[in-house]
Design a protein around this motif. Structure first.
Motif, PDB file in Angstrom:
ATOM      1  N   UNK A  40       0.843  -1.185   0.000  1.00 37.02           N
ATOM      2  CA  UNK A  40       0.000   0.000   0.000  1.00 37.02           C
ATOM      3  C   UNK A  40       0.878   1.233   0.000  1.00 37.02           C
ATOM      4  N   UNK A  41       0.290   2.344  -0.418  1.00 41.69           N
ATOM      5  CA  UNK A  41       1.004   3.610  -0.350  1.00 41.69           C
ATOM      6  C   UNK A  41       0.017   4.729  -0.083  1.00 41.69           C
ATOM      7  N   UNK A  42       0.560   5.810   0.426  1.00 43.09           N
ATOM      8  CA  UNK A  42      -0.214   7.031   0.629  1.00 43.09           C
ATOM      9  C   UNK A  42       0.377   8.094  -0.281  1.00 43.09           C
ATOM     10  N   UNK A  43      -0.487   8.918  -0.831  1.00 42.78           N
ATOM     11  CA  UNK A  43      -0.032   9.948  -1.763  1.00 42.78           C
ATOM     12  C   UNK A  43      -0.772  11.251  -1.523  1.00 42.78           C
ATOM     13  N   UNK A  44      -0.062  12.347  -1.732  1.00 44.30           N
ATOM     14  CA  UNK A  44      -0.694  13.650  -1.655  1.00 44.30           C
ATOM     15  C   UNK A  44      -1.387  13.992  -2.959  1.00 44.30           C
ATOM     16  N   UNK A  45      -0.785  13.595  -4.066  1.00 40.60           N
ATOM     17  CA  UNK A  45      -1.340  13.912  -5.374  1.00 40.60           C
ATOM     18  C   UNK A  45      -1.487  12.689  -6.239  1.00 40.60           C
ATOM     19  N   UNK A  46      -0.373  12.255  -6.853  1.00 43.18           N
ATOM     20  CA  UNK A  46      -0.437  11.120  -7.774  1.00 43.18           C
ATOM     21  C   UNK A  46       0.831  10.289  -7.648  1.00 43.18           C
ATOM     22  N   UNK A  47       0.883   9.209  -8.429  1.00 43.15           N
ATOM     23  CA  UNK A  47       2.052   8.349  -8.457  1.00 43.15           C
ATOM     24  C   UNK A  47       1.876   7.021  -7.765  1.00 43.15           C
ATOM     25  N   UNK A  66      -3.307  -4.722  -3.245  1.00 47.41           N
ATOM     26  CA  UNK A  66      -2.693  -3.399  -3.200  1.00 47.41           C
ATOM     27  C   UNK A  66      -3.723  -2.356  -2.809  1.00 47.41           C
ATOM     28  N   UNK A  67      -3.213  -1.226  -2.334  1.00 44.31           N
ATOM     29  CA  UNK A  67      -4.089  -0.134  -1.927  1.00 44.31           C
ATOM     30  C   UNK A  67      -3.342   1.182  -2.079  1.00 44.31           C
ATOM     31  N   UNK A  68      -3.986   2.162  -2.695  1.00 45.81           N
ATOM     32  CA  UNK A  68      -3.466   3.526  -2.781  1.00 45.81           C
ATOM     33  C   UNK A  68      -4.444   4.421  -2.027  1.00 45.81           C
ATOM     34  N   UNK A  69      -3.926   5.141  -1.048  1.00 46.99           N
ATOM     35  CA  UNK A  69      -4.752   6.066  -0.282  1.00 46.99           C
ATOM     36  C   UNK A  69      -4.248   7.494  -0.481  1.00 46.99           C
ATOM     37  N   UNK A  70      -5.176   8.403  -0.680  1.00 49.37           N
ATOM     38  CA  UNK A  70      -4.818   9.816  -0.778  1.00 49.37           C
ATOM     39  C   UNK A  70      -4.706  10.405   0.626  1.00 49.37           C
ATOM     40  N   UNK A  71      -3.782  11.331   0.760  1.00 49.05           N
ATOM     41  CA  UNK A  71      -3.552  11.974   2.049  1.00 49.05           C
ATOM     42  C   UNK A  71      -4.844  12.552   2.629  1.00 49.05           C
ATOM     43  N   UNK A  72      -5.642  13.189   1.806  1.00 56.11           N
ATOM     44  CA  UNK A  72      -6.893  13.790   2.280  1.00 56.11           C
ATOM     45  C   UNK A  72      -7.839  12.738   2.844  1.00 56.11           C
ATOM     46  N   UNK A  73      -7.863  11.558   2.253  1.00 54.76           N
ATOM     47  CA  UNK A  73      -8.731  10.485   2.752  1.00 54.76           C
ATOM     48  C   UNK A  73      -8.247   9.964   4.102  1.00 54.76           C
ATOM     49  N   UNK A  80     -11.546   3.824   5.716  1.00 51.93           N
ATOM     50  CA  UNK A  80     -11.844   2.583   6.431  1.00 51.93           C
ATOM     51  C   UNK A  80     -12.403   1.504   5.512  1.00 51.93           C
ATOM     52  N   UNK A  81     -13.354   1.834   4.678  1.00 48.65           N
ATOM     53  CA  UNK A  81     -13.964   0.828   3.799  1.00 48.65           C
ATOM     54  C   UNK A  81     -12.935   0.265   2.816  1.00 48.65           C
ATOM     55  N   UNK A  82     -12.094   1.113   2.255  1.00 48.53           N
ATOM     56  CA  UNK A  82     -11.067   0.652   1.313  1.00 48.53           C
ATOM     57  C   UNK A  82     -10.002  -0.173   2.021  1.00 48.53           C
ATOM     58  N   UNK A  83      -9.654   0.211   3.243  1.00 48.20           N
ATOM     59  CA  UNK A  83      -8.686  -0.567   4.023  1.00 48.20           C
ATOM     60  C   UNK A  83      -9.257  -1.933   4.367  1.00 48.20           C
ATOM     61  N   UNK A  84     -10.526  -1.976   4.748  1.00 49.53           N
ATOM     62  CA  UNK A  84     -11.186  -3.258   5.016  1.00 49.53           C
ATOM     63  C   UNK A  84     -11.151  -4.157   3.777  1.00 49.53           C
ATOM     64  N   UNK A  85     -11.384  -3.590   2.599  1.00 47.42           N
ATOM     65  CA  UNK A  85     -11.337  -4.355   1.365  1.00 47.42           C
ATOM     66  C   UNK A  85      -9.939  -4.888   1.075  1.00 47.42           C
ATOM     67  N   UNK A  86      -8.918  -4.086   1.353  1.00 45.98           N
ATOM     68  CA  UNK A  86      -7.524  -4.504   1.178  1.00 45.98           C
ATOM     69  C   UNK A  86      -7.211  -5.693   2.073  1.00 45.98           C
ATOM     70  N   UNK A  87      -7.586  -5.594   3.333  1.00 48.69           N
ATOM     71  CA  UNK A  87      -7.330  -6.680   4.285  1.00 48.69           C
ATOM     72  C   UNK A  87      -8.112  -7.933   3.884  1.00 48.69           C
TER      73      UNK A  87
END
Length: 102
Positions: A40-47, A66-73, A80-87
């Protein structure tokens, strides 16, 4: 020791469209010891998708999930819902692979 685990979950922030250098160093030192990975990764914008590809390439294997999370989220707790799906995807894929070896 990474070789002691059936699954290692790798996480990194995205820095200028690349994984953080400590994650790159970890993967270069431990890639051969990793049985299975999640990423997984966290991003402010893209990449994020590019970083997940870099992780898989350096690890020498595809991530089970895999999981990509935006900083704002993350800061607004909208992940939470996307993290639950990743797990859930990790657990399902790991169980499937373990059952296939029996």
């Amino acid at each position: 020791d990474a070789a002691s685990y059936d699954l290692v979950i790798l996480g990194t922030p995205v820095w200028a469209s690349h994984m953080a250098s400590p994650m790159r160093s970890y993967l270069q030192a431990n890639a051969g010891k990793l049985a299975r990975i999640g990423a997984f990764c966290t991003q402010g914008g893209s990449g994020g998708p590019k970083v997940l590809t870099e992780i898989a390439d350096l690890a020498g294997k595809r991530a089970l999930a895999t999981l990509v999370l935006k900083e704002a989220d993350v800061t607004k707790a909208r992940y939470v819902e996307r993290l639950d799906g990743f797990v859930a995807a990790l657990v399902t894929e790991l169980n499937r692979r373990v059952a296939a070896t029996r």
